[in-house]
Design a protein around this motif. Sequence first.
Motif, PDB file in Angstrom:
ATOM      1  N   PHE A   1      -4.788 -17.228  12.489  1.00 60.67           N
ATOM      2  CA  PHE A   1      -5.747 -17.145  11.388  1.00 60.67           C
ATOM      3  C   PHE A   1      -5.659 -15.782  10.698  1.00 60.67           C
ATOM      4  CE2 PHE A   1     -10.025 -15.927   9.946  1.00 60.67           C
ATOM      5  CZ  PHE A   1     -10.206 -16.877   8.955  1.00 60.67           C
ATOM      6  N   GLN A   2      -5.635 -14.715  11.484  1.00 63.02           N
ATOM      7  CA  GLN A   2      -5.570 -13.366  10.915  1.00 63.02           C
ATOM      8  C   GLN A   2      -4.256 -13.133  10.180  1.00 63.02           C
ATOM      9  OE1 GLN A   2      -6.466 -11.598  14.705  1.00 63.02           O
ATOM     10  NE2 GLN A   2      -8.352 -10.700  13.897  1.00 63.02           N
ATOM     11  N   LYS A   3      -3.173 -13.688  10.709  1.00 61.18           N
ATOM     12  CA  LYS A   3      -1.874 -13.539  10.058  1.00 61.18           C
ATOM     13  C   LYS A   3      -1.830 -14.287   8.726  1.00 61.18           C
ATOM     14  CE  LYS A   3       0.613 -12.942  14.380  1.00 61.18           C
ATOM     15  NZ  LYS A   3       1.630 -13.484  15.278  1.00 61.18           N
ATOM     16  N   THR A   4      -2.611 -15.361   8.630  1.00 65.36           N
ATOM     17  CA  THR A   4      -2.650 -16.140   7.391  1.00 65.36           C
ATOM     18  C   THR A   4      -3.551 -15.486   6.347  1.00 65.36           C
ATOM     19  OG1 THR A   4      -2.255 -18.171   8.639  1.00 65.36           O
ATOM     20  CG2 THR A   4      -3.130 -18.414   6.416  1.00 65.36           C
ATOM     21  N   ILE A   5      -4.750 -15.054   6.740  1.00 70.63           N
ATOM     22  CA  ILE A   5      -5.650 -14.465   5.742  1.00 70.63           C
ATOM     23  C   ILE A   5      -5.162 -13.114   5.246  1.00 70.63           C
ATOM     24  CG2 ILE A   5      -7.674 -15.704   6.554  1.00 70.63           C
ATOM     25  CD1 ILE A   5      -8.683 -13.021   7.713  1.00 70.63           C
ATOM     26  N   ALA A   6      -4.185 -12.544   5.928  1.00 69.43           N
ATOM     27  CA  ALA A   6      -3.608 -11.274   5.468  1.00 69.43           C
ATOM     28  C   ALA A   6      -2.886 -11.445   4.131  1.00 69.43           C
ATOM     29  CB  ALA A   6      -2.662 -10.710   6.517  1.00 69.43           C
ATOM     30  N   GLN A   7      -2.690 -12.693   3.681  1.00 74.34           N
ATOM     31  CA  GLN A   7      -2.092 -12.960   2.375  1.00 74.34           C
ATOM     32  C   GLN A   7      -2.929 -12.340   1.255  1.00 74.34           C
ATOM     33  OE1 GLN A   7       0.752 -14.496   1.638  1.00 74.34           O
ATOM     34  NE2 GLN A   7       1.261 -15.378   3.613  1.00 74.34           N
ATOM     35  N   ASN A   8      -4.246 -12.302   1.464  1.00 78.96           N
ATOM     36  CA  ASN A   8      -5.165 -11.794   0.447  1.00 78.96           C
ATOM     37  C   ASN A   8      -5.903 -10.585   1.020  1.00 78.96           C
ATOM     38  OD1 ASN A   8      -7.733 -11.475  -0.998  1.00 78.96           O
ATOM     39  ND2 ASN A   8      -7.119 -13.316  -2.095  1.00 78.96           N
ATOM     40  N   LYS A   9      -5.667  -9.417   0.447  1.00 78.09           N
ATOM     41  CA  LYS A   9      -6.247  -8.181   0.997  1.00 78.09           C
ATOM     42  C   LYS A   9      -7.774  -8.185   0.975  1.00 78.09           C
ATOM     43  CE  LYS A   9      -2.243  -5.324   0.138  1.00 78.09           C
ATOM     44  NZ  LYS A   9      -1.691  -4.137  -0.455  1.00 78.09           N
ATOM     45  N   ALA A  10      -8.377  -8.736  -0.071  1.00 81.92           N
ATOM     46  CA  ALA A  10      -9.841  -8.756  -0.164  1.00 81.92           C
ATOM     47  C   ALA A  10     -10.441  -9.674   0.905  1.00 81.92           C
ATOM     48  CB  ALA A  10     -10.282  -9.199  -1.554  1.00 81.92           C
ATOM     49  N   VAL A  11      -9.849 -10.833   1.104  1.00 82.99           N
ATOM     50  CA  VAL A  11     -10.330 -11.764   2.126  1.00 82.99           C
ATOM     51  C   VAL A  11     -10.146 -11.151   3.506  1.00 82.99           C
ATOM     52  CG1 VAL A  11      -9.938 -14.016   3.210  1.00 82.99           C
ATOM     53  CG2 VAL A  11      -9.931 -13.818   0.721  1.00 82.99           C
ATOM     54  N   ASN A  12      -8.997 -10.552   3.740  1.00 81.91           N
ATOM     55  CA  ASN A  12      -8.713  -9.919   5.022  1.00 81.91           C
ATOM     56  C   ASN A  12      -9.717  -8.800   5.317  1.00 81.91           C
ATOM     57  OD1 ASN A  12      -7.238  -9.602   7.401  1.00 81.91           O
ATOM     58  ND2 ASN A  12      -5.889  -8.094   6.491  1.00 81.91           N
ATOM     59  N   ALA A  13     -10.001  -7.974   4.325  1.00 82.83           N
ATOM     60  CA  ALA A  13     -10.965  -6.881   4.512  1.00 82.83           C
ATOM     61  C   ALA A  13     -12.361  -7.434   4.795  1.00 82.83           C
ATOM     62  CB  ALA A  13     -10.985  -5.980   3.288  1.00 82.83           C
TER      63      ALA A  13
END
Length: 60
Positions: free
Chosen positions: A15-27
Amino acid sequence: MSRISFVPGVAGSPFQKTIAQNKAVNAGFKQLSGANFFSLDPELFELVRLRVAANNGCEY
Protein backbone atom coordinates in the motif's frame (compact mmCIF):
# COMPACT_ATOMS: atom_id res chain seq x y z
CA MET A 1 -1.29 -8.18 -9.21
CA SER A 2 -1.86 -4.48 -8.66
CA ARG A 3 -2.94 -2.24 -11.51
CA ILE A 4 -0.80 0.63 -10.25
CA SER A 5 2.91 -0.03 -10.15
CA PHE A 6 5.01 0.41 -7.04
CA VAL A 7 7.47 3.27 -6.77
CA PRO A 8 10.99 1.83 -6.95
CA GLY A 9 13.15 2.31 -3.87
CA VAL A 10 10.26 2.97 -1.47
CA ALA A 11 10.26 0.86 1.69
CA GLY A 12 7.10 -0.32 3.35
CA SER A 13 3.94 -2.27 2.62
CA PRO A 14 2.54 -2.70 -0.89
CA PHE A 15 0.00 0.00 0.00
CA GLN A 16 2.75 2.46 0.95
CA LYS A 17 4.72 1.64 -2.20
CA THR A 18 1.62 2.38 -4.28
CA ILE A 19 0.52 5.64 -2.64
CA ALA A 20 4.07 6.94 -3.06
CA GLN A 21 2.96 7.68 -6.66
CA ASN A 22 1.38 10.88 -5.33
CA LYS A 23 3.49 12.95 -2.93
CA ALA A 24 0.51 14.78 -1.39
CA VAL A 25 -1.39 11.55 -0.71
CA ASN A 26 1.74 9.90 0.66
CA ALA A 27 2.42 12.85 2.99
CA GLY A 28 -1.20 12.86 4.19
CA PHE A 29 -1.12 9.12 4.85
CA LYS A 30 2.09 9.42 6.85
CA GLN A 31 0.59 12.21 8.94
CA LEU A 32 -2.63 10.27 9.56
CA SER A 33 -0.76 7.07 10.21
CA GLY A 34 1.44 8.75 12.80
CA ALA A 35 -1.54 10.26 14.59
CA ASN A 36 -3.41 6.97 14.75
CA PHE A 37 -0.39 4.93 15.71
CA PHE A 38 0.01 6.76 19.00
CA SER A 39 -3.69 6.93 19.85
CA LEU A 40 -4.63 3.28 19.20
CA ASP A 41 -3.35 -0.01 20.51
CA PRO A 42 -1.01 -1.44 17.81
CA GLU A 43 -3.12 -4.60 17.44
CA LEU A 44 -6.31 -2.57 17.03
CA PHE A 45 -4.61 -0.28 14.51
CA GLU A 46 -3.58 -3.30 12.41
CA LEU A 47 -7.13 -4.67 12.57
CA VAL A 48 -8.45 -1.32 11.32
CA ARG A 49 -5.97 -1.39 8.41
CA LEU A 50 -7.00 -4.95 7.52
CA ARG A 51 -10.69 -4.06 7.68
CA VAL A 52 -10.28 -1.02 5.45
CA ALA A 53 -8.35 -3.12 2.93
CA ALA A 54 -11.03 -5.85 3.00
CA ASN A 55 -13.87 -3.35 2.61
CA ASN A 56 -12.15 -1.85 -0.43
CA GLY A 57 -11.37 -5.24 -1.99
CA CYS A 58 -7.61 -4.71 -1.60
CA GLU A 59 -5.02 -7.39 -1.04
CA TYR A 60 -3.01 -6.66 2.06
